[in-house]
Motif scaffolding. Sequence first.
Motif, PDB file in Angstrom:
ATOM      1  N   ASN A  27       0.829  -1.193   0.000  1.00  0.00           N
ATOM      2  CA  ASN A  27       0.000   0.000   0.000  1.00  0.00           C
ATOM      3  C   ASN A  27       0.874   1.258   0.000  1.00  0.00           C
ATOM      4  O   ASN A  27       0.668   2.192  -0.757  1.00  0.00           O
ATOM      5  N   PHE A  28       1.896   1.230   0.834  1.00  0.00           N
ATOM      6  CA  PHE A  28       2.831   2.356   0.945  1.00  0.00           C
ATOM      7  C   PHE A  28       3.552   2.589  -0.387  1.00  0.00           C
ATOM      8  O   PHE A  28       3.786   3.727  -0.795  1.00  0.00           O
ATOM      9  N   ALA A  29       3.894   1.490  -1.072  1.00  0.00           N
ATOM     10  CA  ALA A  29       4.619   1.605  -2.342  1.00  0.00           C
ATOM     11  C   ALA A  29       3.677   1.860  -3.519  1.00  0.00           C
ATOM     12  O   ALA A  29       4.128   2.009  -4.656  1.00  0.00           O
ATOM     13  N   GLY A  30       2.375   1.868  -3.242  1.00  0.00           N
ATOM     14  CA  GLY A  30       1.393   2.136  -4.300  1.00  0.00           C
ATOM     15  C   GLY A  30       1.203   0.957  -5.236  1.00  0.00           C
ATOM     16  O   GLY A  30       0.893   1.121  -6.423  1.00  0.00           O
ATOM     17  N   ILE A  31       1.357  -0.246  -4.708  1.00  0.00           N
ATOM     18  CA  ILE A  31       1.188  -1.449  -5.541  1.00  0.00           C
ATOM     19  C   ILE A  31      -0.080  -2.174  -5.093  1.00  0.00           C
ATOM     20  O   ILE A  31      -0.275  -2.434  -3.903  1.00  0.00           O
ATOM     21  N   GLU A  32      -0.902  -2.498  -6.073  1.00  0.00           N
ATOM     22  CA  GLU A  32      -2.174  -3.154  -5.769  1.00  0.00           C
ATOM     23  C   GLU A  32      -2.075  -4.643  -6.083  1.00  0.00           C
ATOM     24  O   GLU A  32      -1.466  -5.031  -7.081  1.00  0.00           O
ATOM     25  N   LEU A  33      -2.629  -5.462  -5.202  1.00  0.00           N
ATOM     26  CA  LEU A  33      -2.680  -6.906  -5.465  1.00  0.00           C
ATOM     27  C   LEU A  33      -4.070  -7.224  -5.978  1.00  0.00           C
ATOM     28  O   LEU A  33      -5.060  -7.015  -5.283  1.00  0.00           O
ATOM     29  N   ARG A  34      -4.133  -7.740  -7.222  1.00  0.00           N
ATOM     30  CA  ARG A  34      -5.448  -8.035  -7.814  1.00  0.00           C
ATOM     31  C   ARG A  34      -5.669  -9.538  -7.836  1.00  0.00           C
ATOM     32  O   ARG A  34      -4.734 -10.321  -7.698  1.00  0.00           O
ATOM     33  N   GLU A  35      -6.920  -9.901  -8.071  1.00  0.00           N
ATOM     34  CA  GLU A  35      -7.321 -11.309  -8.203  1.00  0.00           C
ATOM     35  C   GLU A  35      -6.387 -12.030  -9.188  1.00  0.00           C
ATOM     36  O   GLU A  35      -6.169 -11.555 -10.293  1.00  0.00           O
ATOM     37  N   GLY A  36      -5.803 -13.130  -8.780  1.00  0.00           N
ATOM     38  CA  GLY A  36      -4.965 -13.937  -9.678  1.00  0.00           C
ATOM     39  C   GLY A  36      -3.496 -13.573  -9.630  1.00  0.00           C
ATOM     40  O   GLY A  36      -2.647 -14.322 -10.116  1.00  0.00           O
ATOM     41  N   ASP A  37      -3.146 -12.406  -9.038  1.00  0.00           N
ATOM     42  CA  ASP A  37      -1.735 -12.037  -8.916  1.00  0.00           C
ATOM     43  C   ASP A  37      -1.064 -12.930  -7.866  1.00  0.00           C
ATOM     44  O   ASP A  37      -1.718 -13.400  -6.934  1.00  0.00           O
ATOM     45  N   ALA A  38       0.248 -13.114  -8.030  1.00  0.00           N
ATOM     46  CA  ALA A  38       0.986 -13.878  -7.015  1.00  0.00           C
ATOM     47  C   ALA A  38       1.762 -12.908  -6.142  1.00  0.00           C
ATOM     48  O   ALA A  38       2.286 -11.897  -6.619  1.00  0.00           O
ATOM     49  N   LEU A  39       1.813 -13.245  -4.855  1.00  0.00           N
ATOM     50  CA  LEU A  39       2.544 -12.431  -3.887  1.00  0.00           C
ATOM     51  C   LEU A  39       3.774 -13.236  -3.467  1.00  0.00           C
ATOM     52  O   LEU A  39       3.654 -14.399  -3.087  1.00  0.00           O
ATOM     53  N   VAL A  40       4.943 -12.612  -3.579  1.00  0.00           N
ATOM     54  CA  VAL A  40       6.184 -13.364  -3.340  1.00  0.00           C
ATOM     55  C   VAL A  40       7.048 -12.636  -2.321  1.00  0.00           C
ATOM     56  O   VAL A  40       7.251 -11.425  -2.423  1.00  0.00           O
ATOM     57  N   ARG A  41       7.563 -13.385  -1.353  1.00  0.00           N
ATOM     58  CA  ARG A  41       8.542 -12.822  -0.410  1.00  0.00           C
ATOM     59  C   ARG A  41       9.905 -13.376  -0.797  1.00  0.00           C
ATOM     60  O   ARG A  41      10.084 -14.574  -0.925  1.00  0.00           O
ATOM     61  N   GLY A  42      10.881 -12.474  -0.996  1.00  0.00           N
ATOM     62  CA  GLY A  42      12.174 -12.858  -1.583  1.00  0.00           C
ATOM     63  C   GLY A  42      12.185 -12.351  -3.008  1.00  0.00           C
ATOM     64  O   GLY A  42      11.371 -11.503  -3.376  1.00  0.00           O
ATOM     65  N   GLY A  43      13.091 -12.867  -3.832  1.00  0.00           N
ATOM     66  CA  GLY A  43      13.113 -12.463  -5.234  1.00  0.00           C
ATOM     67  C   GLY A  43      12.027 -13.179  -6.009  1.00  0.00           C
ATOM     68  O   GLY A  43      11.589 -14.254  -5.622  1.00  0.00           O
ATOM     69  N   PRO A  44      11.555 -12.588  -7.121  1.00  0.00           N
ATOM     70  CA  PRO A  44      10.471 -13.225  -7.871  1.00  0.00           C
ATOM     71  C   PRO A  44      10.862 -14.564  -8.492  1.00  0.00           C
ATOM     72  O   PRO A  44      10.011 -15.401  -8.769  1.00  0.00           O
ATOM     73  N   LEU A  45      12.170 -14.800  -8.682  1.00  0.00           N
ATOM     74  CA  LEU A  45      12.591 -16.054  -9.317  1.00  0.00           C
ATOM     75  C   LEU A  45      12.577 -17.225  -8.343  1.00  0.00           C
ATOM     76  O   LEU A  45      12.216 -18.330  -8.702  1.00  0.00           O
ATOM     77  N   ARG A  46      12.995 -17.013  -7.114  1.00  0.00           N
ATOM     78  CA  ARG A  46      13.104 -18.151  -6.200  1.00  0.00           C
ATOM     79  C   ARG A  46      12.581 -17.862  -4.795  1.00  0.00           C
ATOM     80  O   ARG A  46      12.921 -18.560  -3.845  1.00  0.00           O
ATOM     81  N   GLY A  47      11.783 -16.810  -4.689  1.00  0.00           N
ATOM     82  CA  GLY A  47      11.192 -16.484  -3.389  1.00  0.00           C
ATOM     83  C   GLY A  47      10.036 -17.420  -3.069  1.00  0.00           C
ATOM     84  O   GLY A  47       9.675 -18.294  -3.850  1.00  0.00           O
ATOM     85  N   GLU A  48       9.443 -17.197  -1.889  1.00  0.00           N
ATOM     86  CA  GLU A  48       8.323 -18.057  -1.481  1.00  0.00           C
ATOM     87  C   GLU A  48       7.009 -17.326  -1.714  1.00  0.00           C
ATOM     88  O   GLU A  48       6.906 -16.125  -1.473  1.00  0.00           O
ATOM     89  N   SER A  49       6.005 -18.079  -2.202  1.00  0.00           N
ATOM     90  CA  SER A  49       4.687 -17.468  -2.392  1.00  0.00           C
ATOM     91  C   SER A  49       4.036 -17.259  -1.050  1.00  0.00           C
ATOM     92  O   SER A  49       4.136 -18.105  -0.177  1.00  0.00           O
ATOM     93  N   LEU A  50       3.357 -16.154  -0.930  1.00  0.00           N
ATOM     94  CA  LEU A  50       2.618 -15.888   0.304  1.00  0.00           C
ATOM     95  C   LEU A  50       1.142 -16.021   0.013  1.00  0.00           C
ATOM     96  O   LEU A  50       0.683 -15.657  -1.070  1.00  0.00           O
ATOM     97  N   ASP A  51       0.415 -16.519   1.001  1.00  0.00           N
ATOM     98  CA  ASP A  51      -1.012 -16.742   0.774  1.00  0.00           C
ATOM     99  C   ASP A  51      -1.860 -15.551   1.189  1.00  0.00           C
ATOM    100  O   ASP A  51      -3.018 -15.464   0.831  1.00  0.00           O
TER     101      ASP A  51
END
Length: 431
Positions: free
Chosen positions: A281-305
């Motif tokens: 929210n602070f960074a102005g990024i919206e999570l929409r239906e179907g988007d994946a949320l990742v902690r770590g780098g997008p290549l090998r990070g972990e998906s968050l639910d």
Amino acid sequence: MKELFTMLTDPRFHLLYGVTQRFSMGPEPRQVRLNREFMTLSEGIKKKTRVYPFMKLGTHPSPLKGDLYSPMFGVVSEINERSLFLEAVEPDEELRALADAVHKVDVMELARDCGAGADGRKRLAQLLKELGLNTKSLGQECETLIINGLNPDPGITWAEPMLMTHRATLSAGLALLRQLTPARKIVLAVPKEMRLQFHDLEVASVPSQYPASVNELVVKAVTGKERPEGVGIVGLHNLWSLGRVVETGLPLVETVLTVGSLRHSGNYIVKDGCMVGELLNFAGIELREGDALVRGGPLRGESLDKLSRSVTRGAMGVFVVEAGTVPPMQGHAPCINCGACVLICPAHLSPNLLSRYAEFALHERARKEHVQSCLECGLCGYVCIARRPVLQYIRLAKHKLAEADQQKLTPLEPVGVTPGNEPASKEDSHA
Ligand code: SF4
Ligand code: SF4
């Protein structure tokens, strides 16, 4: 196919050199979720306890793991086995007075008082643990210590700007590191395109294209050897953390990370335990239906639910991967034996076989195929046209083998099964 092409041209999947984004301070969180696993909570910490910045909340039993401190004024709203939740509150006079009374320490003076030699380093590690720092990698036994100054993963962009603009913090960290490490030589590894001098440190120029930033490959690039004796490696963020503690004289309650989506990317100094939702929210990024949320780098990070997961110390990024930009992994998609993963693997392994062994719980076979030599770079999954979660399977095999080793048990394997004609897996794919 179109999605695969999009992925190959997506800057989040390239190891960029020359990113000059500076750091911003992250949000003042309204709620934090702190990891308290294995910690003994400080006396009086229970639901509804009011807390202030830098108040000690818990002690980790390991001498190498940092103790837990509050990053803000708040009230304990929930405690469970793994987490401690704080809700921000407006401080009254009493709480402000407690915060004002927090004692700043001269870390370098205390470090000198610890003395030299192995005993002195042990005392210093204990002092830093009490300031919230993990010292396992920083104090490792080695003769040469390499500081990995490259961005750890594609999409993560804080290393170069940190080297350029946080030099005072890194210098403070280096002075402390010299007291903590038994290494006689410290080398700073930087991308070969970067011209940099840093005190009297030897600076080694190494390739910058991912997976060159993976620790094992940095060590090889600097020393010319695979897994050489007496060589240790630490990340740049470790040095930065040491420097922050020296600069502030206070426990560490923050971390650095990149927050990104396809359109936005920024580097932030973020309070421990900040919720991912608040950060986006602070960074102005919206999570929409179907988007994946990742902690770590997008290549090998972990998906968050969920957005209520938090920023853990050492999590180097938080990303939203928009639906349609990257084809999702298919947990049980069959391998088509294209061989792309074998060709790209920098450890010269056979990820196709390893992932199948893991999928069908043939972990001892994965061991025989040297699964433990996997660098976890994630390139096998990146190139897999069948979108198999190759890295996740490999991590699963490593985890199961580590568990088995710990219990001194040999895992049972199904008999009469060969890769390619396996029965349906009972294992969680972790996809
Ligand atoms: S993650 Fe895949 S490509 Fe990378 S080292 Fe391991 S097996 Fe090889
Ligand atoms: S890239 Fe994927 S499909 Fe191709 S061999 Fe490797 S695991 Fe199998």
